[in-house]
Design an enzyme around this catalytic site. Sequence first.
Site, PDB file in Angstrom:
ATOM      1  N   LYS A  65      27.861  14.409  45.076  1.00 54.87           N
ATOM      2  CA  LYS A  65      27.312  15.483  44.239  1.00 54.87           C
ATOM      3  C   LYS A  65      27.383  16.819  44.985  1.00 54.87           C
ATOM      4  O   LYS A  65      27.696  17.857  44.399  1.00 54.87           O
ATOM      5  CB  LYS A  65      25.865  15.148  43.839  1.00 54.87           C
ATOM      6  CG  LYS A  65      25.807  14.009  42.812  1.00 54.87           C
ATOM      7  CD  LYS A  65      24.419  13.434  42.611  1.00 54.87           C
ATOM      8  CE  LYS A  65      24.513  12.181  41.720  1.00 54.87           C
ATOM      9  NZ  LYS A  65      23.257  11.480  41.529  1.00 54.87           N
ATOM     10  N   GLN A 109      17.322  11.287  43.645  1.00 62.76           N
ATOM     11  CA  GLN A 109      18.252  10.161  43.595  1.00 62.76           C
ATOM     12  C   GLN A 109      17.489   8.838  43.459  1.00 62.76           C
ATOM     13  O   GLN A 109      16.574   8.560  44.231  1.00 62.76           O
ATOM     14  CB  GLN A 109      19.124  10.147  44.873  1.00 62.76           C
ATOM     15  CG  GLN A 109      20.201   9.094  44.873  1.00 62.76           C
ATOM     16  CD  GLN A 109      21.259   9.307  43.784  1.00 62.76           C
ATOM     17  OE1 GLN A 109      21.753  10.413  43.593  1.00 62.76           O
ATOM     18  NE2 GLN A 109      21.596   8.251  43.047  1.00 62.76           N
ATOM     19  N   ASP A 132      19.042  15.730  35.501  1.00 61.89           N
ATOM     20  CA  ASP A 132      19.429  14.337  35.239  1.00 61.89           C
ATOM     21  C   ASP A 132      19.071  13.925  33.813  1.00 61.89           C
ATOM     22  O   ASP A 132      19.521  12.885  33.329  1.00 61.89           O
ATOM     23  CB  ASP A 132      18.703  13.391  36.216  1.00 61.89           C
ATOM     24  CG  ASP A 132      19.589  12.966  37.387  1.00 61.89           C
ATOM     25  OD1 ASP A 132      20.822  13.033  37.242  1.00 61.89           O
ATOM     26  OD2 ASP A 132      19.029  12.559  38.425  1.00 61.89           O
TER      27      ASP A 132
END
Length: 306
Positions: A65, A109, A132
């Site tokens: 990322k 994450q 997200d």
Amino acid sequence: MLIFAGTQTNTQTMQILDGIQLAKEIKQEIKSHVQEQVEQGIRAPHLGAILVGENGASQTYVDNKIKDCAFVGFQSSLVRLPTSITQEALIAEIEKLNADDSLDGFIVQLPLPKHIDQEAVINAIDPEKDVDGFHPMNFGRMALEMETFLPATPYGIMEMFERYQIPTAGKHTVVIGRSRIVGRPMSILMSKNGEPGNSTVTLTHSKTKNLAEITQQADIVITALGVPGFLKADMVKDGVVIVDVGITRVDDESAPRGFKLQGDVDFENVKHKASWITPVPGGVGPMTRAMLLKNTLLAHKKNNKL
Ligand code: NAP
């Protein structure tokens, strides 16, 4: 311009849904857009990431990322925290990022260590910065077809359908798996009133009875269960469109890293019946990465009232 990789097989002209190529094009578009904005004096988008612990796969995902951000000209910041961190201390870190005006959005994450309540952590993220798309507020907005951050994997699949011009309206889509990050949002997006969408969706899971009878009727099958090679050729009809989300590390001594990545689909046999199919790796995975960048761009747009 997309180059379709066509392969003549016994029963069907199968074409690959090439996530690597498509993600490359999307990232190039984002890069050009950011360059133009920076030339106009607008600061570059800024993505943050929180990584808890030492999980190898999670580290790889976060590294990728950050690499993607560098490629498209975004700023990125990584907060690394030890596995032993308490839930309270993690939420305090999230609150710092919520309050940081220089950040457009950030991710935490997953998975998190077992002693931390994932729901509590997701709920602590400011929905405006939840790139997200996991916060219940954003999930609700998605379900109501309002503009929001879509979860990156289902978003990437929708983008794939759109850019490859795969018809979805009136089709029967069967989704296998009902996770909050893939299966369930996928079922919502495929049934939305719009293009791509307008599918008649069946959402299946581990308690579904006679799954093969259901998948045999599907025009589109999206597998997100994490069981390598689960979907067999006799479970689908000729001409089916297959999207394989599954990624499982399977031991392979001949592979440089000691494992290979395997999807949920028995690719070598199913491909002969498919009209379109995603490979693993190189299908959904790269699209997921590209969509996080698109969500960050949307956050930046809102943040800067562009
Ligand atoms: P998850 O949270 O592990 O959920 C798996 C789902 O599959 C559950 O809903 C489960 O049903 C269902 N399931 C399990 N065994 C089944 C069976 N035999 N028949 C029918 N349904 C079954 O999954 P996830 O997080 O969505 O991940 C799924 C896979 O996608 C994993 O391999 C993951 O690594 C991969 N993934 C890939 C990407 C990407 O970018 N390519 C992104 C995210 C995830 P129940 O609900 O009844 O338990």
